[in-house]
Design a protein around this motif. Structure first.
Motif, PDB file in Angstrom:
ATOM      1  N   GLU A  34      -6.342 -22.931  24.818  1.00 20.18           N
ATOM      2  CA  GLU A  34      -6.750 -23.618  25.617  1.00 20.18           C
ATOM      3  C   GLU A  34      -7.211 -25.105  25.340  1.00 20.18           C
ATOM      4  N   GLU A  35      -7.843 -25.406  23.974  1.00 21.80           N
ATOM      5  CA  GLU A  35      -8.270 -26.491  23.635  1.00 21.80           C
ATOM      6  C   GLU A  35      -6.646 -27.230  23.331  1.00 21.80           C
ATOM      7  N   LEU A  36      -5.767 -26.702  23.086  1.00 21.59           N
ATOM      8  CA  LEU A  36      -4.557 -27.433  22.635  1.00 21.59           C
ATOM      9  C   LEU A  36      -3.856 -27.939  23.970  1.00 21.59           C
ATOM     10  N   GLU A  37      -3.877 -27.284  24.875  1.00 25.34           N
ATOM     11  CA  GLU A  37      -3.616 -27.493  26.323  1.00 25.34           C
ATOM     12  C   GLU A  37      -4.316 -28.801  26.557  1.00 25.34           C
ATOM     13  N   ASN A  38      -5.788 -28.684  26.628  1.00 23.69           N
ATOM     14  CA  ASN A  38      -6.494 -30.029  26.810  1.00 23.69           C
ATOM     15  C   ASN A  38      -6.142 -31.368  25.977  1.00 23.69           C
ATOM     16  N   ILE A  39      -5.777 -31.093  24.748  1.00 22.35           N
ATOM     17  CA  ILE A  39      -5.470 -32.166  24.086  1.00 22.35           C
ATOM     18  C   ILE A  39      -4.097 -32.817  24.602  1.00 22.35           C
ATOM     19  N   LEU A  40      -3.258 -32.031  24.898  1.00 20.99           N
ATOM     20  CA  LEU A  40      -1.976 -32.304  25.198  1.00 20.99           C
ATOM     21  C   LEU A  40      -2.089 -33.209  26.521  1.00 20.99           C
ATOM     22  N   ILE A  41      -2.935 -32.554  27.321  1.00 20.03           N
ATOM     23  CA  ILE A  41      -3.084 -33.216  28.880  1.00 20.03           C
ATOM     24  C   ILE A  41      -3.859 -34.680  28.644  1.00 20.03           C
ATOM     25  N   MET A  42      -4.758 -34.622  27.974  1.00 16.88           N
ATOM     26  CA  MET A  42      -5.670 -35.791  27.597  1.00 16.88           C
ATOM     27  C   MET A  42      -4.659 -36.980  26.990  1.00 16.88           C
ATOM     28  N   SER A  43      -3.595 -36.430  26.323  1.00 24.60           N
ATOM     29  CA  SER A  43      -2.518 -37.477  25.772  1.00 24.60           C
ATOM     30  C   SER A  43      -1.529 -38.024  26.816  1.00 24.60           C
ATOM     31  N   ASP A  44      -1.768 -37.662  28.032  1.00 22.18           N
ATOM     32  CA  ASP A  44      -0.968 -38.133  29.242  1.00 22.18           C
ATOM     33  C   ASP A  44       0.603 -37.192  28.843  1.00 22.18           C
ATOM     34  N   VAL A  45       0.763 -36.204  28.520  1.00 25.76           N
ATOM     35  CA  VAL A  45       1.658 -35.287  28.488  1.00 25.76           C
ATOM     36  C   VAL A  45       1.492 -34.732  29.793  1.00 25.76           C
ATOM     37  N   GLY A  46       2.603 -34.914  30.602  1.00 28.72           N
ATOM     38  CA  GLY A  46       2.283 -34.111  32.187  1.00 28.72           C
ATOM     39  C   GLY A  46       2.054 -32.829  32.193  1.00 28.72           C
ATOM     40  N   VAL A  47       1.211 -32.391  33.032  1.00 25.80           N
ATOM     41  CA  VAL A  47       0.766 -30.855  33.242  1.00 25.80           C
ATOM     42  C   VAL A  47       1.610 -29.919  32.979  1.00 25.80           C
ATOM     43  N   ASN A  48       2.863 -30.148  33.711  1.00 24.49           N
ATOM     44  CA  ASN A  48       3.874 -29.070  33.743  1.00 24.49           C
ATOM     45  C   ASN A  48       4.516 -28.974  32.143  1.00 24.49           C
ATOM     46  N   MET A  49       4.839 -30.137  31.768  1.00 23.44           N
ATOM     47  CA  MET A  49       5.229 -30.240  30.335  1.00 23.44           C
ATOM     48  C   MET A  49       4.303 -29.542  29.526  1.00 23.44           C
ATOM     49  N   VAL A  50       2.964 -29.635  29.418  1.00 15.42           N
ATOM     50  CA  VAL A  50       1.991 -28.919  28.640  1.00 15.42           C
ATOM     51  C   VAL A  50       2.109 -27.714  28.904  1.00 15.42           C
ATOM     52  N   MET A  51       2.299 -26.918  29.818  1.00 17.22           N
ATOM     53  CA  MET A  51       2.590 -25.574  30.223  1.00 17.22           C
ATOM     54  C   MET A  51       3.694 -25.212  29.483  1.00 17.22           C
ATOM     55  N   THR A  52       4.802 -25.867  29.698  1.00 17.43           N
ATOM     56  CA  THR A  52       6.028 -25.442  28.983  1.00 17.43           C
ATOM     57  C   THR A  52       5.963 -25.466  27.459  1.00 17.43           C
ATOM     58  N   ILE A  53       5.393 -26.411  27.220  1.00 17.67           N
ATOM     59  CA  ILE A  53       5.358 -26.621  25.726  1.00 17.67           C
ATOM     60  C   ILE A  53       4.332 -25.563  24.957  1.00 17.67           C
ATOM     61  N   VAL A  54       3.109 -25.171  25.743  1.00 18.57           N
ATOM     62  CA  VAL A  54       2.206 -24.244  25.359  1.00 18.57           C
ATOM     63  C   VAL A  54       2.876 -22.697  25.370  1.00 18.57           C
ATOM     64  N   ASP A  55       3.517 -22.434  26.426  1.00 18.46           N
ATOM     65  CA  ASP A  55       4.342 -21.133  26.727  1.00 18.46           C
ATOM     66  C   ASP A  55       5.125 -20.833  25.517  1.00 18.46           C
ATOM     67  N   GLU A  56       5.870 -21.928  25.171  1.00 16.41           N
ATOM     68  CA  GLU A  56       6.976 -21.984  23.854  1.00 16.41           C
ATOM     69  C   GLU A  56       6.056 -21.545  22.802  1.00 16.41           C
ATOM     70  N   ILE A  57       5.155 -22.308  22.604  1.00 21.48           N
ATOM     71  CA  ILE A  57       4.492 -22.059  21.326  1.00 21.48           C
ATOM     72  C   ILE A  57       3.680 -20.439  21.146  1.00 21.48           C
ATOM     73  N   LYS A  58       3.151 -20.211  22.447  1.00 15.53           N
ATOM     74  CA  LYS A  58       2.707 -18.826  22.381  1.00 15.53           C
ATOM     75  C   LYS A  58       3.769 -17.775  21.939  1.00 15.53           C
ATOM     76  N   LYS A  59       4.980 -18.068  22.637  1.00 17.23           N
ATOM     77  CA  LYS A  59       5.967 -17.123  22.450  1.00 17.23           C
ATOM     78  C   LYS A  59       6.349 -16.926  20.876  1.00 17.23           C
ATOM     79  N   GLU A  60       6.507 -18.013  20.245  1.00 20.81           N
ATOM     80  CA  GLU A  60       7.057 -18.194  18.804  1.00 20.81           C
ATOM     81  C   GLU A  60       5.921 -17.608  17.926  1.00 20.81           C
ATOM     82  N   VAL A  61       4.652 -17.913  18.447  1.00 18.38           N
ATOM     83  CA  VAL A  61       3.202 -17.417  17.574  1.00 18.38           C
ATOM     84  C   VAL A  61       3.571 -15.932  17.649  1.00 18.38           C
TER      85      VAL A  61
END
Ligand code: GDP
Length: 302
Positions: A34-61
């Protein structure tokens, strides 16, 4: 290494945040994500892209059974590379004419840094051994013609101009004609950034395109949109509006030296799939760099 100085703000803030996040968590859990998502969103990475990136990271983890948050940085970089490594986006090179002048239209709202970027681009091309001319097609904003003319004098290049309030297309017509006659390599055309009058702007750009094609059928070779990176999501919205009005072949992100929110690059890619070709890192004529996505992503996370 070449981005380290200019992009300091983007890279330190983003990488500092994910590093401090890693330091605060002993194990990767839902709160961490959740914190990682917030950091990405606050850095102006678009919301959809944040979801995609975080989903991918979750999968890998999950698949790799990763527990240590410190290993996340490299995974973020890897995932971003995979998501962004498509050929069209990586093409940052200018599409030069095979023969005759290359015509570049510069568009963008007032204050984005259009005039300064024209000067920077002209300077860069001159340094590469090309001959350059500019055309003062922003006849709308008071002072725009003079401002471009001052830069042209400083650079020792010709500036084609008309009257303030005059027909911008006739300036562009003169520019193309003279560029062809003089045999210059590149003509860079300023335009008015009246996004508040979309229909007017669209008609004006259509007319300019038509007039360029009369003399140079395959022109304009590039239409570069100048966006102020410090405006964050507003800049992304502006880019979307311009893309509806005319064909944008590349984006120049200015004021990247003055923003801690480097994610706008990824946001623009996410919503428009138009390549960022250059970034502006200051007010002088040397402060323009070709954009390098790999270095950018690496710089964000380290
Ligand atoms: P225009 O209205 O779009 O033509 O914008 P200008 O070229 O006049 O630029 C507006 C202001 O932004 C000027 O003060 C420029 O010096 C400044 N500027 C343009 N590009 C950059 C950049 O990359 N970094 C910084 N820090 N300032 C910039």
């Amino acid at each position: 290494e070449k981005y380290v100085a200019g992009l300091d703000k983007s890279s330190t803030s983003f990488s500092d945040k994910i590093n401090s996040l890693a330091a605060r968590y002993r194990e990767i859990d839902d709160d961490y994500f959740e914190e990682l998502e917030n950091i990405l969103i606050m850095s102006d990475v678009g919301v959809n892209m944040v979801m995609t990136i975080v989903d991918e990271i979750k999968k890998e983890v999950r698949i790799e059974n990763i527990k240590d948050p410190k290993m996340i940085n490299d995974i973020i970089v890897d995932k971003m590379f995979v998501i962004y490594a498509n050929d069209s986006y990586m093409t940052t090179k200018i599409n030069y004419a095979k023969e005759g002048p290359t015509v570049i239209l510069m568009v963008g709202v007032n204050g984005a840094g259009k005039t300064t970027t024209i000067a920077k681009l002209a300077h860069k091309m001159k340094e590469e051994g090309k001959s350059v001319m500019v055309a003062a097609g922003d006849t709308f904003r008071a002072g725009a013609i003079d401002q471009l003319d001052v830069w042209a004098n400083r650079l020792g290049i010709t500036c084609i101009k008309g009257k303030e309030g005059g027909d911008p297309s006739s300036v562009i017509f003169d520019g193309v004609k003279q560029a062809k006659e003089a045999g210059v390599d590149v003509l860079i055309c300023d335009t008015a950034g009246r996004l508040q009058n979309k229909v007017g702007l669209m008609k004006e750009l259509e007319k300019m395109n038509r007039i360029i094609k009369k003399t140079i059928p395959e022109g304009p070779h590039e239409t570069l949109l100048v966006i102020d990176a410090t405006t964050g999501q507003n800049g992304v919205n502006q880019a979307e509006e311009f893309a509806k009005i005319t064909d944008i072949t590349g984006i120049v992100l200015t004021k990247m030296d003055g923003t801690a929110k480097g994610g706008i690059v990824l946001s623009i890619k996410d919503s428009l799939n138009i390549p960022v070709k250059f970034i502006g890192l200051g007010e002088s004529m040397n402060d323009l760099q070709e954009f390098d996505l790999e270095q950018y992503i690496y710089g964000l996370c380290h």
